[in-house]
Design a protein around this motif. Structure first.
Motif, PDB file in Angstrom:
ATOM      1  N   ARG A 218       1.124  -1.464   0.320  1.00 31.12           N
ATOM      2  CA  ARG A 218       0.092  -0.053  -0.228  1.00 31.12           C
ATOM      3  C   ARG A 218       0.807   1.608  -0.030  1.00 31.12           C
ATOM      4  NH1 ARG A 218      -4.243   1.177   4.824  1.00 31.12           N
ATOM      5  NH2 ARG A 218      -5.177  -1.216   4.149  1.00 31.12           N
ATOM      6  N   TYR A 221       1.801   2.014  -3.092  1.00 30.96           N
ATOM      7  CA  TYR A 221       1.359   2.586  -4.017  1.00 30.96           C
ATOM      8  C   TYR A 221       0.893   3.505  -4.313  1.00 30.96           C
ATOM      9  CZ  TYR A 221      -3.720   3.206  -5.659  1.00 30.96           C
ATOM     10  OH  TYR A 221      -4.792   3.864  -6.199  1.00 30.96           O
ATOM     11  N   GLU A 222       1.111   4.549  -2.960  1.00 25.77           N
ATOM     12  CA  GLU A 222       0.980   5.907  -2.568  1.00 25.77           C
ATOM     13  C   GLU A 222       1.958   7.019  -3.127  1.00 25.77           C
ATOM     14  OE1 GLU A 222       0.342   6.967   2.091  1.00 25.77           O
ATOM     15  OE2 GLU A 222      -1.278   6.696   1.641  1.00 25.77           O
ATOM     16  N   ARG A 224       3.648   5.614  -5.854  1.00 18.75           N
ATOM     17  CA  ARG A 224       3.599   5.181  -7.332  1.00 18.75           C
ATOM     18  C   ARG A 224       2.386   6.904  -7.350  1.00 18.75           C
ATOM     19  NH1 ARG A 224       3.173  -0.286  -6.843  1.00 18.75           N
ATOM     20  NH2 ARG A 224       0.810  -0.628  -6.989  1.00 18.75           N
ATOM     21  N   GLU A 228       3.546  10.537  -9.297  1.00 19.59           N
ATOM     22  CA  GLU A 228       2.128  10.404 -11.085  1.00 19.59           C
ATOM     23  C   GLU A 228       1.908  11.746 -11.003  1.00 19.59           C
ATOM     24  OE1 GLU A 228       0.817   9.397 -13.805  1.00 19.59           O
ATOM     25  OE2 GLU A 228       2.665   8.643 -14.109  1.00 19.59           O
ATOM     26  N   ASN A 231      -1.778  16.550  -7.600  1.00 22.96           N
ATOM     27  CA  ASN A 231      -2.794  16.725  -7.579  1.00 22.96           C
ATOM     28  C   ASN A 231      -3.613  15.345  -7.767  1.00 22.96           C
ATOM     29  OD1 ASN A 231      -3.271  19.400  -7.281  1.00 22.96           O
ATOM     30  ND2 ASN A 231      -3.174  19.053  -9.701  1.00 22.96           N
ATOM     31  N   VAL A 232      -3.345  13.683  -8.057  1.00 24.37           N
ATOM     32  CA  VAL A 232      -4.106  13.311  -7.996  1.00 24.37           C
ATOM     33  C   VAL A 232      -3.586  12.495  -6.676  1.00 24.37           C
ATOM     34  CG1 VAL A 232      -4.130  10.245  -9.191  1.00 24.37           C
ATOM     35  CG2 VAL A 232      -3.379  12.866 -10.218  1.00 24.37           C
ATOM     36  N   ARG A 234      -3.473  14.774  -3.535  1.00 27.13           N
ATOM     37  CA  ARG A 234      -3.852  15.307  -3.244  1.00 27.13           C
ATOM     38  C   ARG A 234      -5.564  14.938  -3.592  1.00 27.13           C
ATOM     39  NH1 ARG A 234      -4.262  20.418  -1.564  1.00 27.13           N
ATOM     40  NH2 ARG A 234      -5.657  21.407  -2.934  1.00 27.13           N
ATOM     41  N   TYR A 235      -5.261  14.462  -4.184  1.00 24.22           N
ATOM     42  CA  TYR A 235      -7.399  13.997  -4.553  1.00 24.22           C
ATOM     43  C   TYR A 235      -7.826  12.520  -3.765  1.00 24.22           C
ATOM     44  CZ  TYR A 235     -10.987  12.447  -7.747  1.00 24.22           C
ATOM     45  OH  TYR A 235     -12.191  11.623  -8.363  1.00 24.22           O
ATOM     46  N   GLY A 236      -6.597  11.700  -3.799  1.00 23.97           N
ATOM     47  CA  GLY A 236      -6.669  10.308  -3.414  1.00 23.97           C
ATOM     48  C   GLY A 236      -6.891  10.492  -1.800  1.00 23.97           C
ATOM     49  N   GLY A 237      -6.565  11.479  -0.996  1.00 21.81           N
ATOM     50  CA  GLY A 237      -6.765  11.726   0.308  1.00 21.81           C
ATOM     51  C   GLY A 237      -5.422  11.706   0.724  1.00 21.81           C
ATOM     52  N   MET A 238      -3.815  11.609   0.232  1.00 21.60           N
ATOM     53  CA  MET A 238      -2.703  11.002   0.438  1.00 21.60           C
ATOM     54  C   MET A 238      -1.993  12.391   1.735  1.00 21.60           C
ATOM     55  SD  MET A 238      -1.793   8.679  -2.159  1.00 21.60           S
ATOM     56  CE  MET A 238      -3.138   7.730  -3.235  1.00 21.60           C
TER      57      MET A 238
ATOM     58  N   MET B 346      -6.051  15.304 -11.882  1.00 20.80           N
ATOM     59  CA  MET B 346      -6.554  15.012 -10.779  1.00 20.80           C
ATOM     60  C   MET B 346      -6.963  14.000 -10.165  1.00 20.80           C
ATOM     61  SD  MET B 346      -8.743  17.961  -8.240  1.00 20.80           S
ATOM     62  CE  MET B 346      -7.982  18.240  -7.534  1.00 20.80           C
ATOM     63  N   ARG B 364      -7.120   2.458   1.072  1.00 22.92           N
ATOM     64  CA  ARG B 364      -6.933   2.107   2.477  1.00 22.92           C
ATOM     65  C   ARG B 364      -7.911   1.572   2.860  1.00 22.92           C
ATOM     66  NH1 ARG B 364      -7.632   7.009   1.856  1.00 22.92           N
ATOM     67  NH2 ARG B 364      -6.334   8.220   1.292  1.00 22.92           N
TER      68      ARG B 364
END
Lengths: 350, 506
Positions: A218, A221-222, A224, A228, A231-232, A234-238, B346, B364
């Motif tokens: 996991r 994954y973060e 990766r 990339e 913004n992506v 941040r959008y995914g909550g990382m 995004m 998660r």
């Protein structure tokens, strides 16, 4: 007219073929340069590659440090954090490991826990050192290339200060180096002859563990996704800051570990000799391997051979710079070759 | 030949992928006028100006500058030589340099940098056009309004007589806007012609002499500012042909309030107020539309709700719980779906496979593994999304950058609705899609409403708003101008509110 087109997807065979071809072209290019300058190209290549086969233990010794450093660099690079300071972080690892070995309480002097303790100190030291750049990046968005690069020199002078000053040994007849480590602080060699030591298994373990961490976990994954695009992620909550800090700590920690293995297995004391180029060599390895941990393992052995050749060439009466030349041209051609796997070049009639 | 300084006749520009940015556009600029180019984002204003400044070459049509037909090589350099200068929205200034050093950049001068000479010229321009600036000031020390002045001086320094301003007021405070147009007006008296690009109607009416309205790449009409009003402009800009049928015809019993905003304020990336006391609520089983010209706070609105942007004042409630201070992850965990405006940057990671993109919101979740990710579970989930939404992709391990726009949006939609969310925030969800994909996305949103979910649909397209929403709120300069029931409202009222008129006035 020549037309360059971006490839939508790079075919798998090109991913394998371009680095191999690039290395071959680099060898060819270096050979031509050698011939032009009047050196014996065949003899040089034979010394580099043939000599490496004979001295495979030395090649692997070089690879051990290199592979751990490279995996560390790859962790940061995967997130598009440019940690250029692997050499400095490695030196801090050397210092921390030496500190433990030299100043450990008598009770621990012969303990089997001494080496793990040295390694732990080195990982923490290297990791924190990298965090100077990582933290500044995460909090104030300070360019990590500059900070991590400059900290290399700070680390080098710190190392030299210690061995010329407070840590200078009493048994070294005035040479700028520390006293030798206690016997329990030395990583043993695997065979009765040769220098190949048990650090090899640490290196193999690092490759395998980080293969799973980076490609299957996991956390990987973060990394990766952040690599990339911010913004992506941040959008995914990382959390970017948290991930930058963790990745830099791990990156520096691995470099520190490489440092601990280096002083413990090879030097047995802290000395001022440090080849800062190894940090950049690690970057080359990572680039050649396209950041893949298993490939890094293989490429490190290849680069270990070139590093060995640097010491072996002068013995055969050939300047060691030839190995450098080969290293440089390999990087050059691999980056150039990368262009061909990203773009299609077409010849069209106007 | 008239004495027009610029004449563009039948301009056509097509971008790769057969995107027609301009078609049969006619534009005439008279000497000494302030001419506004009005249109929504994507109406073709910038493309047209980029042709005039030599950045693009038109695919069809003719271009005359000062009565002279432009033929052969015509690039930015030639445009400047013809006296055409453009002030971009993002200033092209070197911040650590002084004003006069910035003037010297990119101009032919003496071999040695002669600051005295340049300063003298700047002072001449300052005096002539009442553009006060200290030539020795460093750019970073200047306010945004002053930097804009430097940009204008730079163009005049290079000999511009036709000045193009791209959204000049987007970065300015209201006082600065007034000051800018005073300056521009005085410049026209000295023979400078000004073209300014905007989508703000009231600016056009107060400051322009003539207005050309563009929509969908076509110049609809050029009118004198005196002879028009905001209603006519709104109609032209938005387009009023509404032959669309409402898609959400079935009655859905309204549920509890899912999302409530109470006097929410937020700033945009430039630090200016982007949301000004925004209040509304959405109940389950309801689609609330946010209409308005893009750039009036839509992006910021979607970001405050999803936790991507800080709320400076006010509160946001999700099912009666205050979520104002929660971070993105908290809001994802509350099962709020978000279809962002920017699909590539995004919503999706382009160079990662569909599998990685499919779990962006739920990676998660324990079912995809606690430490090591469970490949099998991820593949199954992805395959289900691909099957359920009929996504065209060679296999689920392909990088998503190879997929078409419609399929990308389907993948986002599939992912966002996969966990059965209570609230869906959809920002321009059909922008750039083909008819089939548009219909599909709309069907899916209508289904979510039927399931009793709350949907916030942000759109510039009144047709889409009419087709898809129960109620519609109009956002203008960060304020809600009014909230009305969609099926009983007059489309012209919406158009007028989009141009800044309050509900009561409309």
């Amino acid at each position: 007219m020549i037309k360059v087109e971006k490839r939508l997807e790079t075919p798998k065979y090109l991913l394998v073929l371009t680095p191999i071809l690039s290395v071959l072209v680099a060898i060819l290019f270096s050979s031509i340069l050698l011939l032009v300058t009047g050196e014996d190209a065949i003899k040089a290549l034979d010394t580099i590659f043939g000599g490496s086969l004979i001295n495979w233990q030395e090649v692997l010794v070089n690879s051990i440090t290199l592979v751990i450093l490279s995996i560390g660099v790859a962790v940061a690079f995967k997130m598009v954090i440019w940690n250029i300071g692997a050499a400095g972080q490695m030196m801090i690892g050397m210092i921390c490991a030496a500190g433990v070995a030299l100043f450990v309480p008598i009770a621990l002097k012969d303990s089997i826990f001494l080496i793990p303790l040295m390694a732990l100190a080195a990982v923490i030291g290297g990791g924190l050192w990298a965090l100077i750049s990582g933290g500044a990046k995460a909090i104030w968005n300070v360019n990590e290339v500059i900070t991590s690069l400059l900290l290399n020199y700070v680390a080098l002078y710190l190392l030299q200060f210690l061995v010329f000053g407070p840590w200078k040994g009493v048994t070294t007849s005035g040479f700028p180096q520390s006293d030798p480590f206690p016997a329990a602080a030395k990583i043993a060699t695997i065979f009765p002859t040769g220098r190949l030591h048990y650090g090899l298994f640490v290196a193999i373990a690092v490759v395998i563990i980080f293969y799973f961490l980076l490609n299957k976990s996991r956390w990987g994954y973060e990394i990766r996704v952040i690599g990339e695009g911010r913004n992506v992620a941040r959008y995914g909550g990382m959390s970017l800051a948290k991930n930058i800090i963790v990745a830099m700590f791990v990156s520096g920690g691995l470099a520190g570990l490489a440092g601990a293995i280096h002083v413990s297995a090879l030097e047995g004391r802290l000395s001022p000799h440090m080849n800062t180029d190894i940090g950049y060599t690690a970057i080359i390895v990572v680039w050649l391997s396209r950041l893949h941990p298993l490939v890094i393992g293989v490429v490190s052995v290849f680069m270990g051979a070139l590093l060995f050749a640097e010491t072996n060439l002068p013995a055969a009466g050939i300047p060691y710079e030839i190995a450098k030349l080969l290293q440089g041209s390999i990087l050059f051609f691999v980056i150039a070759g990368d262009f061909f796997s990203r773009y299609k070049v077409k010849f069209v009639k106007e | 030949m008239s004495n027009a300084v610029v004449e563009m006749k039948g301009i056509r520009k097509v971008f790769p992928g057969d995107v027609v940015a301009n078609d049969k556009v006619d534009l005439t600029i008279e000497p000494g006028e302030i001419h506004a180019l009005l249109g929504e984002n994507g109406a073709g204003k910038s493309t047209l100006m980029n042709i005039l400044t030599g950045l693009y070459k038109q695919d069809g049509g003719e271009l005359f500058v000062n009565g002279e037909k432009i033929e052969g090589k015509y690039g930015p350099k030639e445009a400047i030589e013809m006296g055409i200068g453009m002030v971009h929205q993002n200033f092209r200034l070197v911040k650590p340099f002084t004003v006069s050093e910035n003037m010297a950049l990119g101009t032919k001068g003496k071999f040695l940098y002669d600051s005295k000479d340049i300063e003298k010229k700047i002072e001449e321009i300052s005096k002539k056009f009442q553009l006060q600036i200290s030539p020795k000031a460093k750019i970073w020390q200047l306010s945004i309004g002053e930097q804009q002045r430097v940009e204008i001086i730079k163009m005049l320094y290079r000999g511009a007589e036709i000045l193009i301003m791209d959204e000049p007021t987007a970065v300015l405070t209201p006082q600065e806007v007034k000051g800018l147009f005073d300056i521009l007006r005085s410049m026209t008296k000295k023979g400078i012609s000004i073209i300014f690009i905007t989508h703000k109607m009231h600016e056009v009416l107060s400051y322009a002499d003539r207005i050309t309205v563009l929509r969908g790449g076509v110049a609809l009409k050029t009118i004198s500012a005196k002879d028009t009003n905001d209603r006519e402009l709104a109609d032209l800009m938005v387009g009023r042909q509404l032959d669309a049928k409402r898609m959400i015809t079935d009655e859905v019993p309204l549920g509890d309030v899912v999302l409530r905003l109470d006097k929410v304020n937020a700033r945009n990336d430039k630090g200016l107020l982007a949301l000004d006391d925004v209040s509304f609520e959405i109940k389950g089983g309801e689609i609330l539309g946010i209409a308005g010209v893009a750039g009036n706070g839509q992006k910021e609105l979607s970001e405050v709700i999803t936790g991507l942007r800080k709320v400076t004042k006010g509160n946001i409630f999700f099912k009666n719980e205050d979520i104002t201070k929660e971070c993105v992850q908290d809001i994802i965990d509350r099962n709020v779906a978000f279809i962002p405006e920017d699909r590539h940057g995004m919503g999706l990671a382009n160079n990662l496979p569909a599998t990685d993109n499919a779990i962006l919101k739920s990676y998660r979740n324990k079912k995809f593994g606690s430490f090591l990710l469970q490949k099998k579970a991820i593949n199954e989930a992805t395959q289900k999304m691909v099957d359920d939404f009929d996504i065209k992709i060679p296999n689920i391990h392909c990088n998503v950058k190879l997929m078409s726009g419609g399929n990308l949006q389907k993948l986002i939609l599939a992912r966002e609705t996969f966990e059965n969310p209570e609230l869906i925030i959809a920002v321009y969800p059909v922008r750039g899609l083909d008819v089939g994909a548009i219909d599909y996305v709309h069907q899916r949103l209508a289904e979510e409403r039927k399931k009793g979910k709350a949907v916030l649909l942000i759109s510039e397209d009144l047709e889409e708003i009419y087709k898809m929403t129960d109620r519609v709120a109009v956002l203008y300069e960060g304020k809600i101008m009014g909230i009305v029931n969609t099926d009983t409202t007059d489309i012209n009222d919406l158009g007028l509110m989009m141009s800044g008129a309050k509900r009561s006035e409309a």
